[in-house]
Design a protein around this motif. Structure first.
Motif, mmCIF file in Angstrom:
data_model
loop_
_atom_site.group_PDB
_atom_site.id
_atom_site.type_symbol
_atom_site.label_atom_id
_atom_site.label_comp_id
_atom_site.label_asym_id
_atom_site.label_seq_id
_atom_site.Cartn_x
_atom_site.Cartn_y
_atom_site.Cartn_z
ATOM 1 N N PRO A 73 15.933 79.638 -18.816
ATOM 2 C CA PRO A 73 16.586 79.645 -17.500
ATOM 3 C C PRO A 73 16.126 80.803 -16.583
ATOM 4 N N VAL A 74 15.649 81.925 -17.148
ATOM 5 C CA VAL A 74 15.108 83.132 -16.410
ATOM 6 C C VAL A 74 14.014 82.415 -15.636
ATOM 7 N N LEU A 75 13.133 81.760 -16.224
ATOM 8 C CA LEU A 75 11.890 81.052 -15.190
ATOM 9 C C LEU A 75 12.575 80.232 -14.104
ATOM 10 N N HIS A 76 13.670 79.603 -14.522
ATOM 11 C CA HIS A 76 14.199 78.727 -13.350
ATOM 12 C C HIS A 76 14.721 79.831 -12.456
ATOM 13 N N GLY A 77 15.450 80.864 -12.827
ATOM 14 C CA GLY A 77 15.793 81.828 -11.781
ATOM 15 C C GLY A 77 14.841 82.375 -10.817
ATOM 16 N N VAL A 78 13.494 82.585 -11.421
ATOM 17 C CA VAL A 78 12.465 83.285 -10.822
ATOM 18 C C VAL A 78 11.937 82.143 -9.665
ATOM 19 N N ALA A 79 11.882 80.733 -10.208
ATOM 20 C CA ALA A 79 11.407 79.776 -9.334
ATOM 21 C C ALA A 79 12.547 79.415 -8.174
ATOM 22 N N ASP A 80 13.763 79.273 -8.440
ATOM 23 C CA ASP A 80 14.787 79.572 -7.471
ATOM 24 C C ASP A 80 14.835 80.735 -6.347
ATOM 25 N N ILE A 81 14.482 81.914 -6.786
ATOM 26 C CA ILE A 81 14.182 82.953 -5.759
ATOM 27 C C ILE A 81 13.139 82.564 -4.919
ATOM 28 N N ALA A 82 12.085 81.951 -5.586
ATOM 29 C CA ALA A 82 10.856 81.759 -4.596
ATOM 30 C C ALA A 82 10.911 80.735 -3.822
ATOM 31 N N ALA A 83 11.653 79.592 -4.183
ATOM 32 C CA ALA A 83 11.988 78.465 -3.490
ATOM 33 C C ALA A 83 12.866 78.883 -2.195
ATOM 34 N N THR A 84 14.139 79.534 -2.376
ATOM 35 C CA THR A 84 14.791 80.000 -1.313
ATOM 36 C C THR A 84 14.279 80.829 -0.320
ATOM 37 N N ILE A 85 13.379 81.755 -0.616
ATOM 38 C CA ILE A 85 12.643 82.493 -0.065
ATOM 39 C C ILE A 85 11.651 81.779 0.954
ATOM 40 N N VAL A 86 11.033 80.557 0.413
ATOM 41 C CA VAL A 86 10.224 79.774 1.132
ATOM 42 C C VAL A 86 10.931 79.008 2.140
#
Length: 139
Positions: A73-86
């Protein structure tokens, strides 16, 4: 990085709620560029790619709404942060700010996704199989 990991485990939104929102976001990211006529091909393709990635994250995260459950889940969270910033900066960096509809949708969806991500408790809510089996009533 340690502080980010601690932060991602403290939000008020449960993994189950976030996981449900993931499927809705993925569907929106795929449906919006198909339903709304973006006047820029880059805007269309990027949102479809992010929708596909969001689908994979939703399916693959190790929490109750995941299907394959291999991604922490933490890796999911990091990916979510990156995608939303994109999503938020994409129109400005990739040069499709002249497409007002696409720009507004990108920023609004990105900001909403980033808010939900920052408020989520990124920890698995899946109980280990041994504990689940021991809690089943005998037949």
């Amino acid at each position: 990085m340690h502080y980010l990991l601690r932060f991602l485990r403290r939000g008020p939104i449960s993994p189950r709620v976030h996981g449900t929102l993931d499927y809705l976001l993925a569907a929106a990211l795929i449906a919006v560029p198909l339903a709304v006529d973006f006047h820029d091909d880059t805007a269309t393709v990027l949102m479809l790619v992010l929708g596909g990635a969001a689908t994979l994250l939703a399916i693959g995260t190790n929490w109750s709404t995941g299907i394959i459950r291999i991604l922490p889940p933490v890796l999911h969270g990091v990916a979510d942060i990156a995608a939303t910033i994109v999503l938020i900066i994409g129109p400005f960096v990739l040069g499709f700010t002249n497409d007002t509809v696409a720009t507004v949708l990108y920023v609004v969806i990105g900001a909403g996704g980033l808010g939900a991500t920052l408020l989520t408790r990124f920890e698995s809510d899946v109980r280990p199989a041994a504990r689940v089996a021991s809690q089943q009533p005998a037949v």
